[in-house]
Design a protein around this motif. Sequence first.
Motif, PDB file in Angstrom:
ATOM      1  N   SER A 101      41.247  26.093  48.252  1.00 54.01           N
ATOM      2  CA  SER A 101      41.914  27.078  47.386  1.00 54.01           C
ATOM      3  C   SER A 101      42.158  26.506  45.985  1.00 54.01           C
ATOM      4  CB  SER A 101      43.218  27.547  48.026  1.00 54.01           C
ATOM      5  OG  SER A 101      44.074  26.455  48.251  1.00 54.01           O
ATOM      6  N   LEU A 123      43.787  23.998  44.945  1.00 51.49           N
ATOM      7  CA  LEU A 123      45.107  23.433  44.648  1.00 51.49           C
ATOM      8  C   LEU A 123      45.012  21.938  44.398  1.00 51.49           C
ATOM      9  CD1 LEU A 123      47.733  25.068  47.010  1.00 51.49           C
ATOM     10  CD2 LEU A 123      47.931  24.752  44.555  1.00 51.49           C
ATOM     11  N   LYS A 153      39.485  31.202  42.114  1.00 52.72           N
ATOM     12  CA  LYS A 153      40.855  31.726  42.184  1.00 52.72           C
ATOM     13  C   LYS A 153      40.908  33.254  42.091  1.00 52.72           C
ATOM     14  CE  LYS A 153      43.220  27.632  40.434  1.00 52.72           C
ATOM     15  NZ  LYS A 153      44.062  27.095  39.345  1.00 52.72           N
ATOM     16  N   ARG A 154      39.878  33.845  41.505  1.00 56.88           N
ATOM     17  CA  ARG A 154      39.853  35.309  41.397  1.00 56.88           C
ATOM     18  C   ARG A 154      39.442  35.967  42.721  1.00 56.88           C
ATOM     19  NH1 ARG A 154      40.327  36.525  35.986  1.00 56.88           N
ATOM     20  NH2 ARG A 154      39.904  34.722  34.675  1.00 56.88           N
ATOM     21  N   ILE A 189      40.271  34.596  45.907  1.00 60.11           N
ATOM     22  CA  ILE A 189      41.030  34.167  47.088  1.00 60.11           C
ATOM     23  C   ILE A 189      42.491  34.642  47.047  1.00 60.11           C
ATOM     24  CG2 ILE A 189      39.591  32.112  47.428  1.00 60.11           C
ATOM     25  CD1 ILE A 189      41.941  30.470  46.202  1.00 60.11           C
ATOM     26  N   VAL A 249      46.233  33.238  48.936  1.00 58.97           N
ATOM     27  CA  VAL A 249      46.764  32.135  49.739  1.00 58.97           C
ATOM     28  C   VAL A 249      48.190  32.450  50.176  1.00 58.97           C
ATOM     29  CG1 VAL A 249      47.322  29.671  49.771  1.00 58.97           C
ATOM     30  CG2 VAL A 249      45.357  30.466  48.449  1.00 58.97           C
ATOM     31  N   ILE A 279      52.725  39.633  41.630  1.00 59.43           N
ATOM     32  CA  ILE A 279      51.378  39.098  41.904  1.00 59.43           C
ATOM     33  C   ILE A 279      50.301  40.062  41.388  1.00 59.43           C
ATOM     34  CG2 ILE A 279      49.814  38.206  43.690  1.00 59.43           C
ATOM     35  CD1 ILE A 279      52.314  36.466  43.293  1.00 59.43           C
ATOM     36  N   GLY A 315      50.572  41.975  38.776  1.00 59.39           N
ATOM     37  CA  GLY A 315      50.549  41.756  37.321  1.00 59.39           C
ATOM     38  C   GLY A 315      49.824  40.473  36.961  1.00 59.39           C
ATOM     39  N   ILE A 316      50.035  39.440  37.747  1.00 61.09           N
ATOM     40  CA  ILE A 316      49.379  38.150  37.492  1.00 61.09           C
ATOM     41  C   ILE A 316      47.859  38.284  37.659  1.00 61.09           C
ATOM     42  CG2 ILE A 316      49.050  35.858  38.544  1.00 61.09           C
ATOM     43  CD1 ILE A 316      52.132  35.736  38.791  1.00 61.09           C
ATOM     44  N   HIS A 317      47.447  39.170  38.558  1.00 64.37           N
ATOM     45  CA  HIS A 317      46.003  39.400  38.743  1.00 64.37           C
ATOM     46  C   HIS A 317      45.448  40.363  37.690  1.00 64.37           C
ATOM     47  CE1 HIS A 317      44.795  37.156  42.321  1.00 64.37           C
ATOM     48  NE2 HIS A 317      46.058  37.280  42.697  1.00 64.37           N
ATOM     49  N   GLY A 318      46.311  40.801  36.778  1.00 65.92           N
ATOM     50  CA  GLY A 318      45.848  41.635  35.674  1.00 65.92           C
ATOM     51  C   GLY A 318      45.679  43.099  36.040  1.00 65.92           C
ATOM     52  N   MET A 366      51.636  39.447  49.667  1.00 63.68           N
ATOM     53  CA  MET A 366      51.462  38.881  48.318  1.00 63.68           C
ATOM     54  C   MET A 366      50.082  38.231  48.171  1.00 63.68           C
ATOM     55  SD  MET A 366      55.263  37.312  47.733  1.00 63.68           S
ATOM     56  CE  MET A 366      55.107  36.602  46.098  1.00 63.68           C
TER      57      MET A 366
END
Lengths: 242, 243
Positions: A50, A52, A75-76, A78, A80, A100, A102-105, A147
């Motif tokens: 992933s 990390l 990262k786009r 997956i 986790v 989450i 919003g973070i993914h756009g 999430m």
Amino acid sequence: MQAIQVNGLVKRYKAITAVDGLYLEIHRGELFSLLGVNGAGKTTTIKMLSCLTKPTEGDAVVGGYSITREPEKVKRLIGVSPQETAVAPNLSVKENLELIGGIHGFSKEKTKAKIQELSAQLALDSVLQRKAAKLSGGWQRRVSIAMALIGEPQILFLDEPTLGLDVLARHELWETIRALSGKVTIILTTHYMEEAEALSDRIGIMKDGALLAVGTVEELKEKAGTSNFEAAFVSLVKEGVV
Amino acid sequence: MRMLTFAKRCAKEILRDPINLGFGLGFPLVLLLLLSTIQASIPVNLFEIDTLTPGMTVFGLSFMTLFSATLIAKDRESALLQRLYTTPLTGLDVILGYMLPLLPIALGQTVICYLFAIPLGLTLGVHVVYAVVGIIPMAVFHIALGLLCGSMLGVKQVGGICGALLTNLSAWLSGVWFDLKLVGGVFEKIANALPFLHAVEMEKALFRGDFGLAATHLLPIVLYSVLVTAAAVLCFLRQMKKQ
């Protein structure tokens, strides 16, 4: 079609080798479990896949992209759900999911639609407005999976998803995970034999950073020459069959 | 956009914590009231409201360190940060997401302190606006210090170091409670070498409209802010790699 192709992954922490030359293929849509006792290297494997943590040696192709050279692209694709619940405690369940999204756009409309979809899928309606910190462990795990799913991942990593849950909460979560099976590729780590047996299409048994055996429950039992999966696991781990 | 989504979350997380609000806003106001009451009975120049309020706004900033450090340490321990590192959010997005929401909170706290001081006899004027704006470099220092501590320490350690030690140090070494010249010696030299005293003196000077004096105190504050921010960013990115 492969969702994940692992090519000789090694992770060393100073003198300790947490993962030692891992080769593995995981098929698209498969529910693959990494099973092993504590310290077997399951979580480190997931952390490398992933993006990390960087592998010391080797590489893996996740969804068509290299984890060492193209981590941003990986990262786009997956989602986790870490071993800990990993929720924002003072935010409501809905706000956690919005965060989450919003973070993914995602646009507000798309996030809203995804929340509705996941609420129905994971039965979150009754807790959507509640603060995450006020939920039980089982509900927090379910929120954690939601999430991980809201970003529409092709590949979902679940690290010890039922750790610390009571029997009922564990079985409820199994139902949730089963419902996802086939829709996304799921890589699950666990040290519960019955969990791996109940959920997995295939299982990889790990010990001391090495993959000892890979196969379906039946294949692993056959390999160990036993009709009981727990006995098969013990036998394979003790003998260290590769 | 991604960063702003995360920043919004951080603001909510801080403002919804009643202990944060109680300490961050309540404590400086209680002290302001208490010391003003003492001043009314036993006049001490240091506790005159026009001198005390700028100092109290600087002291209040030490809670910004506590807020940011606690939030980051909690997010590390709960693995929320780990989850965020597996999303398209970049390291810079996360750092700015933690730091930016605390700036308006710090400014809000400063404004509330000045508003609270009005009925206690504060002299009102345009200089209050300069003092509010002038607090920004010191606010950045405290917020960055929180990022630094939160990247290195656990939640319990943050409570001890940022909650108890730093608030006391910033109070003793700032000259808000007592005149540091009365102590003198090494204590005064240490206070002069750190930014707390300079921040209080700059705020007092801005409040009086003495921009020349304020400028002499600005340089060490900016220097500390830049250094601590750089250290915090490096330390945060290092712990991110350690994940």
